[in-house]
Design an enzyme around this catalytic site. Structure first.
Site, PDB file in Angstrom:
ATOM      1  N   ASP A 141       0.843  -1.187   0.007  1.00 53.35           N
ATOM      2  CA  ASP A 141      -0.079   0.020   0.010  1.00 53.35           C
ATOM      3  C   ASP A 141       1.032   1.310  -0.262  1.00 53.35           C
ATOM      4  O   ASP A 141       1.724   1.298   0.505  1.00 53.35           O
ATOM      5  CB  ASP A 141      -1.025  -0.095   1.403  1.00 53.35           C
ATOM      6  CG  ASP A 141      -2.014   0.859   1.015  1.00 53.35           C
ATOM      7  OD1 ASP A 141      -2.369   1.579   0.049  1.00 53.35           O
ATOM      8  OD2 ASP A 141      -2.704   1.124   2.127  1.00 53.35           O
TER       9      ASP A 141
ATOM     10  N   ARG B  22       0.309   7.689  -2.585  1.00 55.09           N
ATOM     11  CA  ARG B  22       0.618   8.648  -1.777  1.00 55.09           C
ATOM     12  C   ARG B  22       2.420   8.877  -1.972  1.00 55.09           C
ATOM     13  O   ARG B  22       2.858  10.099  -2.005  1.00 55.09           O
ATOM     14  CB  ARG B  22       0.711   8.207  -0.066  1.00 55.09           C
ATOM     15  CG  ARG B  22      -0.836   8.905   0.215  1.00 55.09           C
ATOM     16  CD  ARG B  22      -1.009   7.696   1.441  1.00 55.09           C
ATOM     17  NE  ARG B  22      -1.441   6.467   1.230  1.00 55.09           N
ATOM     18  CZ  ARG B  22      -1.767   5.622   2.200  1.00 55.09           C
ATOM     19  NH1 ARG B  22      -1.320   5.806   3.373  1.00 55.09           N
ATOM     20  NH2 ARG B  22      -1.911   4.277   1.696  1.00 55.09           N
TER      21      ARG B  22
ATOM     22  N   ARG C  13       0.327   9.358 -10.139  1.00 56.98           N
ATOM     23  CA  ARG C  13       0.188   8.184  -9.283  1.00 56.98           C
ATOM     24  C   ARG C  13       0.801   6.784 -10.085  1.00 56.98           C
ATOM     25  O   ARG C  13       1.474   6.196  -9.396  1.00 56.98           O
ATOM     26  CB  ARG C  13      -1.204   7.514  -9.111  1.00 56.98           C
ATOM     27  CG  ARG C  13      -1.892   8.556  -8.205  1.00 56.98           C
ATOM     28  CD  ARG C  13      -3.400   8.349  -8.185  1.00 56.98           C
ATOM     29  NE  ARG C  13      -3.762   6.978  -7.630  1.00 56.98           N
ATOM     30  CZ  ARG C  13      -3.816   6.700  -6.477  1.00 56.98           C
ATOM     31  NH1 ARG C  13      -3.671   7.543  -5.428  1.00 56.98           N
ATOM     32  NH2 ARG C  13      -3.878   5.298  -5.985  1.00 56.98           N
TER      33      ARG C  13
ATOM     34  N   HIS D  29       2.964   3.418  -9.049  1.00 57.03           N
ATOM     35  CA  HIS D  29       3.124   2.101  -9.336  1.00 57.03           C
ATOM     36  C   HIS D  29       4.097   1.347  -9.983  1.00 57.03           C
ATOM     37  O   HIS D  29       4.672   0.225  -9.608  1.00 57.03           O
ATOM     38  CB  HIS D  29       1.767   1.687 -10.094  1.00 57.03           C
ATOM     39  CG  HIS D  29       0.419   2.342  -9.379  1.00 57.03           C
ATOM     40  ND1 HIS D  29       0.171   1.641  -8.338  1.00 57.03           N
ATOM     41  CD2 HIS D  29      -0.516   3.015  -9.856  1.00 57.03           C
ATOM     42  CE1 HIS D  29      -1.203   2.147  -7.809  1.00 57.03           C
ATOM     43  NE2 HIS D  29      -1.615   2.872  -8.844  1.00 57.03           N
TER      44      HIS D  29
ATOM     45  N   LEU E 141      11.084 -20.464  -3.795  1.00 64.68           N
ATOM     46  CA  LEU E 141      10.037 -19.678  -3.333  1.00 64.68           C
ATOM     47  C   LEU E 141       8.710 -19.939  -4.337  1.00 64.68           C
ATOM     48  O   LEU E 141       8.664 -19.916  -5.402  1.00 64.68           O
ATOM     49  CB  LEU E 141      10.184 -18.426  -3.463  1.00 64.68           C
ATOM     50  CG  LEU E 141       9.553 -17.177  -3.053  1.00 64.68           C
ATOM     51  CD1 LEU E 141       9.173 -17.194  -1.549  1.00 64.68           C
ATOM     52  CD2 LEU E 141       9.679 -15.807  -3.608  1.00 64.68           C
TER      53      LEU E 141
HETATM   54  C1  FPP Z   1      -1.596   0.318  -3.295  1.00 63.25           C
HETATM   55  O1  FPP Z   1      -1.048   1.422  -3.599  1.00 63.25           O
HETATM   56  C2  FPP Z   1      -1.143  -0.362  -4.699  1.00 63.25           C
HETATM   57  C3  FPP Z   1      -1.837  -1.004  -5.577  1.00 63.25           C
HETATM   58  C4  FPP Z   1      -3.557  -1.075  -5.617  1.00 63.25           C
HETATM   59  C5  FPP Z   1      -1.327  -1.936  -6.718  1.00 63.25           C
HETATM   60  C6  FPP Z   1      -0.231  -2.581  -6.318  1.00 63.25           C
HETATM   61  C7  FPP Z   1       0.428  -3.013  -7.510  1.00 63.25           C
HETATM   62  C8  FPP Z   1       1.817  -3.020  -7.712  1.00 63.25           C
HETATM   63  C9  FPP Z   1       2.696  -2.630  -6.811  1.00 63.25           C
HETATM   64  C10 FPP Z   1       2.406  -3.341  -9.005  1.00 63.25           C
HETATM   65  C11 FPP Z   1       1.538  -4.419  -9.887  1.00 63.25           C
HETATM   66  C12 FPP Z   1       1.524  -5.777  -9.710  1.00 63.25           C
HETATM   67  C13 FPP Z   1       2.357  -6.587 -10.222  1.00 63.25           C
HETATM   68  C14 FPP Z   1       2.212  -8.123  -9.775  1.00 63.25           C
HETATM   69  C15 FPP Z   1       3.535  -6.464 -11.313  1.00 63.25           C
HETATM   70  P1  FPP Z   1      -2.339   2.707  -3.671  1.00 63.25           P
HETATM   71  O2  FPP Z   1      -2.366   3.034  -5.201  1.00 63.25           O
HETATM   72  O3  FPP Z   1      -3.501   2.344  -2.901  1.00 63.25           O
HETATM   73  O4  FPP Z   1      -1.695   3.929  -2.855  1.00 63.25           O
HETATM   74  P2  FPP Z   1      -2.634   5.014  -2.137  1.00 63.25           P
HETATM   75  O5  FPP Z   1      -3.252   4.419  -1.042  1.00 63.25           O
HETATM   76  O6  FPP Z   1      -1.337   5.916  -1.408  1.00 63.25           O
HETATM   77  O7  FPP Z   1      -3.320   5.761  -3.056  1.00 63.25           O
END
Ligand code: FPP
Length: 256
Positions: free
Chosen positions: A24, A28, A37, A41, A135
């Site tokens: 998470d 941010r 944003r 990612h 793993l």
């Molecule tokens: C949360 O941050 C993150 C996500 C919803 C997506 C997580 C995905 C990845 C790290 C990469 C993609 C995955 C793979 C398998 C390659 P948020 O956007 O909710 O952050 P915020 O709460 O700060 O807005």
């Protein structure tokens, strides 16, 4: 090669077999830097790569990463499309490396509703790495725990309706055997980054006896050191599984 060939120090506590992470804080992380944003990612994928490597090196057997929840579809279309593209690129770019490092990839979540190309790639990564013995990287993608439990209940109800299962045979083991995770042990440790302290529909059934560690770091900043900090906190806990002292977890059909 990722992974540990030998235990270098017999006094080091054994790592938890299964660590699950709610990644998470990508948005941010980017906002704090006045970036879009999607940059959060993109950097999140780099943290993901570091974490897979560190988990293998630390001797963790199963690493589950919450990559896209059933509820994430409600994000703006551009962000959803970006995340889908990121997963496709990850599979295309990293599959050979994961396979060469003996990583077995399992995808949990609903395949229906995904675009055909992505569904095909996910099957390809699972099939290619199925026989690997290092793993196990479990990617929770289009995953929602309530949806998973509802689907299991429906499958069991269907068998009862057909007369192939008796209601009294619906046990905790029978439910577990009908979840996406039927062949994966329950997580010992659930980590969530970004300081938020909730499960957000992640492994609700499987995390019944997991320890939780909440880390203030935003996901793109997560690294081996942060993982080691979480493991140290895990080792300091007294796991009781509802009993009075360190004991075995309640028996699960999938506790292999
Ligand atoms: C949360 O941050 C993150 C996500 C919803 C997506 C997580 C995905 C990845 C790290 C990469 C993609 C995955 C793979 C398998 C390659 P948020 O956007 O909710 O952050 P915020 O709460 O700060 O807005």
């Amino acid at each position: 090669m990722f992974g540990r060939d030998e235990i270098d120090d017999a006094t080091v506590a054994a790592p938890p077999a299964h660590v699950a992470i709610i990644m998470d804080g990508n948005g941010r992380w980017a906002s704090k830097r006045l970036m879009p944003r999607f940059e959060g990612h993109r950097r999140g994928v780099e943290a993901l790569r570091r974490t897979v490597r560190a988990a293998a090196e630390l001797g963790i057997r199963y690493l589950t990463l919450y990559s896209f929840s059933s509820e994430n579809w409600s994000r703006p279309r551009t962000e959803v499309d970006y995340l889908m593209g990121l997963v496709k690129r990850f599979v295309r770019n990293d599959l050979a490396d994961l396979h060469a490092n003996n990583v077995r990839v399992r995808i949990i979540g609903e395949r229906e509703g995904l675009d055909a190309e992505l569904a095909e790639l996910l099957s390809e990564v699972e099939n290619l790495t199925a026989a690997n013995t290092g793993l196990t990287l479990v990617v929770a993608f289009n995953y929602g725990a309530r949806q998973e439990i509802v689907a299991a209940a429906r499958r069991l109800a269907q068998k009862v309706a057909e007369g192939t299962l008796k209601p009294q045979d619906i046990t905790a083991e029978a439910v577990a055997a009908n979840l996406h995770t039927h062949d994966i042990p329950d997580p010992d440790l659930v980590i969530r980054t970004s300081g938020e302290q909730r499960l957000s529909n992640f492994l609700l059934w499987q995390a019944a006896y997991a320890e939780f560690v909440f880390i203030p770091l935003l996901w793109p900043d997560f690294d081996r050191r942060a993982l080691e900090t979480a493991l140290a906190e895990y080792h300091a806990r007294d796991r009781r599984f509802g009993g009075l002292g360190e004991t075995d977890p309640p028996r699960q059909a999938n506790s292999g």
